[in-house]
Write an enzyme that holds these catalytic residues in place. Structure first.
Site, short mmCIF file in Angstrom:
data_model
loop_
_atom_site.label_atom_id
_atom_site.label_comp_id
_atom_site.label_asym_id
_atom_site.label_seq_id
_atom_site.Cartn_x
_atom_site.Cartn_y
_atom_site.Cartn_z
CG ASP B 393 -1.71 1.26 1.65
OD1 ASP B 393 -3.09 0.60 0.92
OD2 ASP B 393 -1.58 2.37 2.23
CD GLU B 422 -2.85 1.80 -3.57
OE1 GLU B 422 -3.12 2.31 -3.27
OE2 GLU B 422 -1.89 2.16 -2.36
#
Lengths: 671, 671
Positions: B393, B422
Site C-alpha cells: 500500500d 500500489e
C-alpha cells in the site's frame, strides 16, 4: 597507464549508506555512458545540468548543483530549480580549458515543507499555535548550525515564533529574512549526493568555432615546378588570413618514403622526380618527428608557425600513425610491426587490395607501452614547436584505448590542444572517437546533399546525445574527396556547399586552393579522387584564375566572425519553406541560429538547385521569440547587403543560382 | 545494510588495463541506469542481450554472451551474432527465480579475419603460399591451447597447411572441421570484457501472468450482517477459482484501531459497531503481525491459505506500513514516529487535510535500522504463514531505499515472492519503485479511456525502457476507485473495461464482488469513491443479482489461460481500423499479441463506445508474419465461438455494445 582518465574525488561520491536519505537523484544530464566519458564545452559556454529529483511522500526538496575544476579543493554551488515532471536544472559556465566535474545534491527541506503547510493551514482557518512551535524548533536547530550574528538572529526569530502571539509569530515565520537565513543554514544531514561525479571536457574556444584552410606547402615554391619550402609558403599567410580563416592545416610534412613510392595519380610505380604521397612517412632522414628536408628546417617550421600566429592563423599538423617501409621505427622497433614468414613486414591491405607503400603499426604488440609513449611523444614534439591543433589521420584504424589515454594525457599538460578526428567510417565508431576525447570530428556532410538528408543529419548531430560530445567539422572537399555534386555542377554548387558548410556548422574547412578555384575534374568518372591529385605531385595553382570564389569565401567567413549565432552548431532550428499549396519546398532550405542571449539571430536560406531559380514562402518562427504571428520585423541579407521589411511570419523568398544561391539574413526583431 | 543489492564478482569485471584489447563493447541492453537496477524476466522467459561491439580497423570479431545465476561458479556462454549497425545479440532463458547476471566478451578473431582474407585473395587470383604459412601459425597456436585429440588434429591440419601443396592446404584451411576446432580454442588473450556485470531479476511465472480477485473476508459471514471469518470465507474459494482467477488479494487483516476510527462513508466519527477501515492498523491485540480477532486465528489463516492453494489461488496479503494511534509500535518504538510539542504523535496530513486515524512512520528516525528490520520481519512473518504475494500500500510514501533493501533481501531467501506496488503517483516515482524491485505495478489504466490514450499508454509501457522492469497490473476498479466511465455507463462499460484490462495486460485484477455486480454508485457526483464503501462497513453482497457479469469474466479468464499470447504484455501491436475514407476509427480499437514461437496469435477488437454499434475495416498485419497481403486465413472469436474466413489484410468488423462489445480472435494463419 590506466583506463580511467579523470581523477575524481572518491571520498565525495562514496557516501556511507544511510537509510534516512529519502531523496532520489537520477538520470543526471549530461552523463555520457554512465559517466565513462565527459560531455564537452568550450571555455565560456553555458553548461546546463538537469536531473530527476524526488522524495517519498509530499515533502519539499532543495537541490544544489556542485561543480569545480577537477581536483580543486571545495565546490561551487548553484541552486537547482524544478521544471516539469520531477526534473530539476541549474547552469554554470565552463571555465578555463581542462577538466571540470559536477554532481548534484538534494535533501528533504523540512523548513520549506513546514512554511508551505503553515500557509495552507492558516488559509483554511486552522489553529496553528502548535505548528509555530514545530517551526520554531527547526529555526532553533538552524541557529545551532549558524555563526555569530546569524545565529543570534535565528535565535531571536525562534523566540518570536514561540512567543504565543500568533500574528507576530506568523509574520516572523513567513518573513523573507527567515527564509534567507534558513536557506543559508540548511539541514543537510540526510542529503543525498548523486552517486557519480561527472566529468566535463572544457576545450579552448577554437574547438567550437574554427575555419580551416588546407594546403600542401610543397606546392608554394616561388619558382613554379620546384619543391616549395616553409619560408616560401609564408607569403600565403596574409592571403589566407584575409580570407577569414583561422586554422591552417598542413598535410604531413615528414620525410617521404621511397620504397614502393606511389607516382602521379596513385601510380604503383613512381617516375623519377615524383615527390610521393606525404602520408607515406619516414626515411633515413627521420620519421614523425622530422621534417621533409626539402621543406626546410625545424627552425623554419617554428618561424612559419609563429608567422602564421601573427596573422591569426593556428597551424594544424597532420598526425598519421603509419610508416613507409623506410621509416626508422621499422629497424628500431621491429616488434611494433607484424612480420610475415618470408621476413618482410606486413603492409597494409584490405583483401584483395594491397598498399605496399604503407606499413600499419601493430597495436597488439607486446611492446604496446613503449609504442604508446613514442606516439604520444610525437604530439609532444610538435607541441614543443608551437603546434596546438592536430588533425589525426584515420584514428579508427588505431587502438581506441590509445586515443583515450594519449589525448587525456596530453590535455592534462596542454589543455589548449585540439584534436580533429579524420574518420569517415561507421556511426558508432565516429561517436566513440569523439567520446574518447577528440575535440572535433569529420562528418558525413560531404555525402548529405538533399534537403531531407541535410536536415535529418543536422537534427541527429544537434539534438541527440551526440550534441554533448561530437563537434562536427564540415568539409565540402578534401584532397581525397571531390564529391560528384561538385564534379557535375561546378561553381554554383561550390557556392552552395560553401554556404551550407559555413553556416550549418560552426567548424568548417576546405582543401583551399582546389575549392577556391572550383577544381572539379575527377581522376575518372564515378571516382571521388581528384585528377592529378596534389597528394602525388607538386602543383602550381593560378589563384587568380577566372571563376574563382575567393571573394565569396571571404565574405562568408567574415560574416561568421561578426555574427555570434554562427559560432555555435547546436543552436540550429530548421524553418518551413513552402512551394505552394502547403507543400514543403524541395530545393529551398532555411534555418535559424540564435546566440544564447538572443541578441544575434541569423536566418540562412539556401537554394540547393545549382541550375534553377526557386521561390517560396518561408515561415519565420516568431513564436520561438515570444512574438505574435503578425509581428513586423526586418531582415538584412549580409551577402547582398539588401534589407527587407517582413510583415508577420510568412514571407516570400527567391534565390537564383547564377549569382549567390543563398541569403544569410541578420534578423532584427525589434526596431 | 548496504546500497548495492547484487553481489557481483569483482574479479570478473575488473580486468587489469591492457592497451592491446582492441575491441570496444558498449551500450549493453538491457542495462537499467548503468547497471544500478536489474532488468526483469520470469522463469522460462527469453532474455535477449545486445551490445555495440566493434574494433579498430577491418579485423573480424567474435563475441560471447556470458550468463549465470548470480554468484555461481563459472559462466554459461552463447555466441553473439551481428545484426546491423555494429549491434550484436544473443539470448538465454531465464532460469529459476532469483538473481542472474550477464555480461559480454569479445575479441579480434585473427583466424576468422585470416580465412576471410584468404578467400578474397584466392578469388582475385593472388598467390597465397605465404598466406597459408601465416594461417598455419594461427592453427599451431590453437593446438597449443587445445587438449589431447583436438591438439593432435590441429597439429595435423597445420602441417597440411604448411605442406606447400596449395590446393590441399587451402582445402584444410577452409574445412568446416578446422573452423569448428578453431572456434573451440580461440585466442582470447586480448579479449575485452564489458566493464559491468549486469543483474537480472528472475521472478516466478505468476509475476508475469496473474489474475487477481480482491475481496474483504469480513463481508463473507454465512450470517449476513455479521463479521465474516476466514473459515466462512473458504466457501468463496471454489467460486473464485472457477471464474479463472489465480490470486486472491485480501485487504489488511490486522486488528483495526479504535482511536479516531472512521465511520461509514468515511465519517469522521464512527458509530457504535462500525468496523472501521482495515488500513488503520493496530490495537492492543497487535499490529502488522497479528490478525483481527474477529477474522480468526493464525491457524485459521494458515488453513485458508492452504485451502486457497488447493483451488489454484495464491493469497496476496496487503502490506500497509502505517499505524492507528493504538498500534503497539507507538508505545514500543516511540522514536519511529514524529512527536508534536503537545506530546501527541504527528498524524498523517496533506495540509489542510488531516488523517487523524493514521500515523505515518518516520523514515528519518535515528532508529532506522531497527525499523527496517521490523518492517522486513512483517513480510517474513507472513511468508512463514504461507503467503508469497504482497500488495504494498502506497510504497511511495515510505523510503525508496527501504524497498530496495527489503525486497532484495527477502527475495534472496524467498525468490518466489511477488510484490505489487500500489502507487498511483507521478511517472518517475512509479518507475523508481519498479526499478527498486517491485515485481508488478498498479498503473494509470483506470484513467486511460479513449483509443488514443490507451494506445499511447500501452506503447509507453511496452516499447520504452519501462518494458524491461515495470510489469503493469491493470485494475478497472479498486475499493478506492470507481471511475466515472463505470459510474455513467454501467454494464456495457464494465464489459469493455474487463476485456481491455484482461487482454492488454497479462496481469490484471478487480475488486471482485463490486465489479461482478457492476456496482456503479459513487459516494457523490464527481468523486471516485464508492457509496457505502466496503472499506468502512461490512457488506452483504448478493452475487446472483441480475445483470452480473460473472459468466463474461469467467469466459475471459479462461481464454487468458488457454492462449499463451495473452500471458505476456510486451508482445502487443496495435492494428489499424478505418471508419472509411482512410480515417482511423475513433471507437474501434484492435491489437495483436503473439507467442514467442508464433504458434498462438490473438487479435482483440474492442468497441469503446458503450452506447452504439460500430463497424469498420481492420487491417491485419500479414507482413509481420511474412505473409502476402492477399493471404487467406481464419479467425475464431473465442468469446462468441463464431468463425470467419478472412481474405487478405483488410477485413470488416462490427461490434454492438448490447451483447459483448469485443472480439477475442484466435488467428489461424495456416490452414
Amino acid at each position: 597507464m590506466t583506463q580511467s582518465f579523470y581523477s575524481l574525488d572518491p571520498q565525495f561520491h562514496q557516501q556511507p549508506f544511510d537509510g534516512r536519505r529519502r531523496v532520489i537523484i537520477e538520470r543526471v544530464s549530461p552523463e555520457i555512458d554512465g559517466g565513462r566519458y565527459p560531455a564537452k564545452r568550450v571555455s565560456g559556454e553555458r553548461v546546463t545540468v538537469s536531473a530527476d529529483i524526488y522524495g517519498d511522500g509530499a515533502d519539499r526538496i532543495t537541490a544544489l548543483l556542485f561543480y569545480r575544476p577537477a581536483g580543486a579543493v571545495g565546490w561551487c554551488r548553484e541552486p537547482m530549480r524544478q521544471t516539469v515532471n520531477d526534473r530539476w536544472e541549474a547552469s554554470f559556465t565552463a571555465g578555463e580549458p581542462g577538466v571540470m566535474e559536477y554532481t548534484v545534491e538534494a535533501w528533504i527541506d523540512h523548513f520549506v515543507t513546514w512554511t508551505s503547510g503553515l500557509r495552507k493551514k492558516i488559509d483554511a482557518g486552522q489553529d496553528v499555535s502548535l505548528e509555530l512551535l514545530i517551526g520554531a524548533a527547526l529555526v532553533d536547530a538552524a541557529a545551532g548550525r549558524a555563526d555569530g550574528k546569524d545565529a543570534m538572529r535565528l535565535d531571536e526569530l525562534a523566540g518570536v515564533m514561540k512567543s504565543g502571539q500568533t500574528a507576530v509569530a506568523v509574520e516572523a515565520a513567513e518573513s523573507s529574512e527567515l527564509e534567507r537565513l534558513m536557506h543559508r543554514y540548511p539541514d543537510r544531514t540526510h542529503a543525498t549526493r548523486y552517486d557519480r561525479v561527472l566529468p566535463l571536457q572544457v576545450d579552448p574556444v577554437v574547438a567550437g568555432f574554427s575555419t580551416w584552410y588546407e594546403l600542401f606547402p610543397r606546392s608554394w615554391s616561388e619558382e613554379p615546378g620546384h619543391h616549395g619550402t616553409f619560408r616560401e609558403c609564408r607569403r600565403m599567410l596574409p592571403l589566407i588570413s584575409r580570407m577569414g580563416f583561422d586554422v591552417l592545416y598542413l598535410p604531413p610534412v615528414h620525410p617521404i618514403g621511397t620504397t614502393k613510392r606511389k607516382g602521379r595519380n596513385n601510380a604503383l610505380v613512381a617516375a623519377p622526380g615524383d615527390p610521393g604521397s606525404c602520408w607515406a612517412i619516414g626515411t633515413g632522414d627521420g620519421g614523425h618527428s622530422a621534417l621533409h628536408p626539402e621543406l626546410g628546417t625545424i627552425d623554419d617550421f617554428r618561424e612559419f608557425v609563429r608567422d602564421a600566429d601573427t596573422h591569426g592563423l593556428a597551424v594544424a599538423m597532420d598526425i598519421a600513425f603509419q610508416c613507409s617501409p623506410d621509416h626508422p621505427w621499422v629497424k628500431e622497433h621491429p616488434k611494433w610491426f607484424k612480420w610475415r614468414p618470408d621476413g618482410t613486414v606486413q603492409f597494409a591491405e584490405n583483401p584483395p587490395k594491397r598498399y605496399e607503400d604503407i606499413l600499419p603499426i601493430d597495436f597488439e604488440t607486446e611492446e604496446w607501452q613503449e609504442l604508446w609513449m613514442e606516439l604520444k611523444g610525437v604530439f609532444l614534439f610538435w607541441i614543443d614547436k608551437g603546434v596546438r591543433i592536430f588533425r589525426v589521420d584515420n584514428p579508427h584504424t588505431k587502438g581506441f584505448r590509445f586515443w583515450d589515454w594519449a589525448i587525456s594525457d596530453i590535455r592534462r599538460e596542454h589543455p589548449d590542444t585540439v584534436f580533429l578526428a579524420e574518420a569517415f567510417t561507421r556511426p558508432k565508431i565516429m561517436s566513440r572517437l569523439a567520446r574518447g576525447g577528440f575535440s572535433q570530428s569529420y562528418t558525413y556532410f560531404t555525402w548529405r546533399n538533399s534537403k531531407h538528408d541535410l536536415q535529418e543529419y543536422l537534427v541527429e548531430l544537434t539534438t541527440t546525445e551526440l550534441k554533448e560530445f561530437m563537434r562536427p567539422n564540415f568539409w565540402p572537399n578534401t584532397p581525397d574527396i571531390l564529391h560528384e555534386e561538385l564534379q557535375l555542377h561546378g561553381r554554383p554548387m561550390f557556392l552552395i556547399r560553401l554556404v551550407l558548410a559555413a553556416t550549418l556548422s560552426s567548424n568548417y574547412g576546405m582543401y583551399g586552393p582546389a575549392y577556391e578555384l572550383c577544381e572539379n575534374v575527377p581522376v575518372m568518372e564515378g571516382k571521388e579522387e581528384y585528377l592529378d591529385s596534389e597528394k602525388y605531385e607538386i602543383k602550381a595553382w593560378d589563384m587568380d584564375r577566372p571563376g574563382n570564389i575567393r571573394a565569396e569565401i571571404t565574405r562568408v567567413n567574415h560574416i561568421r566572425r561578426e555574427q555570434p549565432a554562427l559560432q555555435q552548431t547546436n543552436n540550429i532550428t530548421f524553418v518551413r519553406i513552402d512551394a505552394g499549396e502547403g507543400r514543403e519546398h524541395d530545393m529551398l532550405m532555411g534555418y535559424v541560429k540564435r546566440s544564447d542571449d538572443d541578441a544575434n539571430v541569423i536566418l540562412t536560406v539556401v537554394n540547393l538547385d545549382p541550375h534553377a531559380a526557386h521561390s517560396g514562402w518561408l515561415r519565420f518562427p516568431l513564436e520561438a521569440f515570444d512574438l505574435p504571428h503578425d509581428h513586423r520585423f526586418r531582415v538584412e541579407d549580409l551577402l547582398s547587403e539588401r534589407t527587407w521589411e517582413w510583415d508577420g511570419e510568412w514571407n516570400f523568398v527567391s534565390l537564383h543560382p547564377g549569382s549567390m544561391p543563398a541569403h544569410i539574413f541578420k534578423v532584427i526583431l525589434q526596431p
